[in-house]
Design a protein around this motif. Structure first.
Motif, PDB file in Angstrom:
ATOM      1  N   ARG A   1      -3.353   2.623  -9.346  1.00  0.00           N
ATOM      2  CA  ARG A   1      -3.142   1.228  -8.942  1.00  0.00           C
ATOM      3  C   ARG A   1      -4.437   0.444  -8.947  1.00  0.00           C
ATOM      4  O   ARG A   1      -4.476  -0.714  -9.381  1.00  0.00           O
TER       5      ARG A   1
ATOM      6  N   GLN B   1      -5.268  -0.394 -12.512  1.00  0.00           N
ATOM      7  CA  GLN B   1      -4.435  -1.469 -13.043  1.00  0.00           C
ATOM      8  C   GLN B   1      -4.892  -2.831 -12.527  1.00  0.00           C
ATOM      9  O   GLN B   1      -4.920  -3.819 -13.279  1.00  0.00           O
ATOM     10  N   LYS B   2      -5.248  -2.907 -11.247  1.00  0.00           N
ATOM     11  CA  LYS B   2      -5.723  -4.174 -10.679  1.00  0.00           C
ATOM     12  C   LYS B   2      -7.020  -4.617 -11.344  1.00  0.00           C
ATOM     13  O   LYS B   2      -7.225  -5.800 -11.621  1.00  0.00           O
ATOM     14  N   GLU B   3      -7.905  -3.669 -11.596  1.00  0.00           N
ATOM     15  CA  GLU B   3      -9.174  -4.005 -12.236  1.00  0.00           C
ATOM     16  C   GLU B   3      -8.953  -4.509 -13.658  1.00  0.00           C
ATOM     17  O   GLU B   3      -9.621  -5.434 -14.118  1.00  0.00           O
ATOM     18  N   GLN B   4      -7.975  -3.913 -14.371  1.00  0.00           N
ATOM     19  CA  GLN B   4      -7.697  -4.354 -15.733  1.00  0.00           C
ATOM     20  C   GLN B   4      -7.092  -5.759 -15.743  1.00  0.00           C
ATOM     21  O   GLN B   4      -7.375  -6.563 -16.625  1.00  0.00           O
ATOM     22  N   ILE B   5      -6.223  -6.072 -14.760  1.00  0.00           N
ATOM     23  CA  ILE B   5      -5.605  -7.396 -14.686  1.00  0.00           C
ATOM     24  C   ILE B   5      -6.652  -8.460 -14.333  1.00  0.00           C
ATOM     25  O   ILE B   5      -6.692  -9.553 -14.909  1.00  0.00           O
ATOM     26  N   ALA B   6      -7.531  -8.137 -13.397  1.00  0.00           N
ATOM     27  CA  ALA B   6      -8.558  -9.109 -12.977  1.00  0.00           C
ATOM     28  C   ALA B   6      -9.546  -9.381 -14.098  1.00  0.00           C
ATOM     29  O   ALA B   6     -10.036 -10.501 -14.256  1.00  0.00           O
ATOM     30  N   GLY B   7      -9.868  -8.374 -14.909  1.00  0.00           N
ATOM     31  CA  GLY B   7     -10.800  -8.569 -16.003  1.00  0.00           C
ATOM     32  C   GLY B   7     -12.227  -8.604 -15.488  1.00  0.00           C
ATOM     33  O   GLY B   7     -12.502  -8.550 -14.279  1.00  0.00           O
TER      34      GLY B   7
END
Length: 228
Positions: free
Chosen positions: A212, A215-221
């Motif tokens: 999780r 995934q959050k790090e990938q969404i934030a960029g």
């Protein structure tokens, strides 16, 4: 077997027909009797007590729930450690006035002490002491001291003590009992402290949390850089 037939001249003659030879041995797929002790000992008529399993998948299906599988496997290990084997005849576990019958296999329990002469006060006291010690030690490590596994493991130990020879050491039997019941590799949560299920669940939750976060790090960029 003789069969009457006619030849080309219309006269009857006897023709001998050889009987079909049946194989002396019939090859059967190897099967294993799977004993669902929770069903038999809990009077659960909706569950089969003894079923035939041809492979591991059938054996697992016969004890489908995790609790049933765990309890059955623990009792099986306990019976083996105490040198006991169920008496099965015609696919049924034989019983007597004292319950389900066992036969002894393996070596007797030898040690510095003896159970005592049959019918003596020493024998009765040794049995009582062993059962009390066993109950006190395992009740403290289970979440429910009156659970099916605790109650029936003590019953199995009591049966073994009744079958014990006068010169066997009941405290050596107690040690074998405790080695099984106090082991650390239980697969369910009936035991206090660490179990295989607890460890596996903790590792799985750690992996879920890490996924999780990823995934959050990938969404934030990547973070925006200040441009002078």
């Amino acid at each position: 077997m003789a069969v009457q037939q006619q030849d080309i001249f219309g006269e009857e003659f006897t023709k001998t027909v050889s009987p079909v030879r049946k194989p002396t041995t019939v090859r059967r797929s190897s099967t294993k009797l799977v004993i669902n002790r929770r069903a038999l000992w809990s009077c659960a008529e909706f569950l089969p007590g003894i079923t035939e399993a041809e492979d591991k998948e059938d054996a697992l299906e016969a004890s489908s729930t995790t609790a049933t599988y765990s309890d059955n496997s623990t009792i099986e290990r306990l019976e083996k450690a105490l040198g006991m084997s169920p008496v099965i005849r015609n696919g049924e576990w034989e019983t007597n006035a004292l319950g389900f019958k066992y036969k002894l296999k393996g070596n007797p329990f030898k040690g510095d002490r003896c159970l005592g002469v049959k019918g003596s006060l020493v024998q009765d006291l040794n049995r009582t002491l062993v059962l009390t010690s066993a109950r006190n030690q395992i009740e403290g490590v289970f979440n429910d001291p009156c659970s099916w596994l605790v109650v029936n493991s003590i019953a199995v130990l009591s049966t073994r003590l009744r079958m014990m020879a006068d010169n066997e050491d009941p405290f050596a039997c107690l040690q074998a009992f405790l080695e099984v019941m106090l082991q650390q590799d239980f697969i369910d949560n009936s035991r206090k402290g660490e179990t295989i299920r607890n460890i596996a669940k903790r590792d799985r939750m750690r992996e879920v949390r890490a996924e999780r976060r990823s995934q959050k790090e990938q969404i934030a960029g990547p973070s925006d850089l200040d441009v002078d």
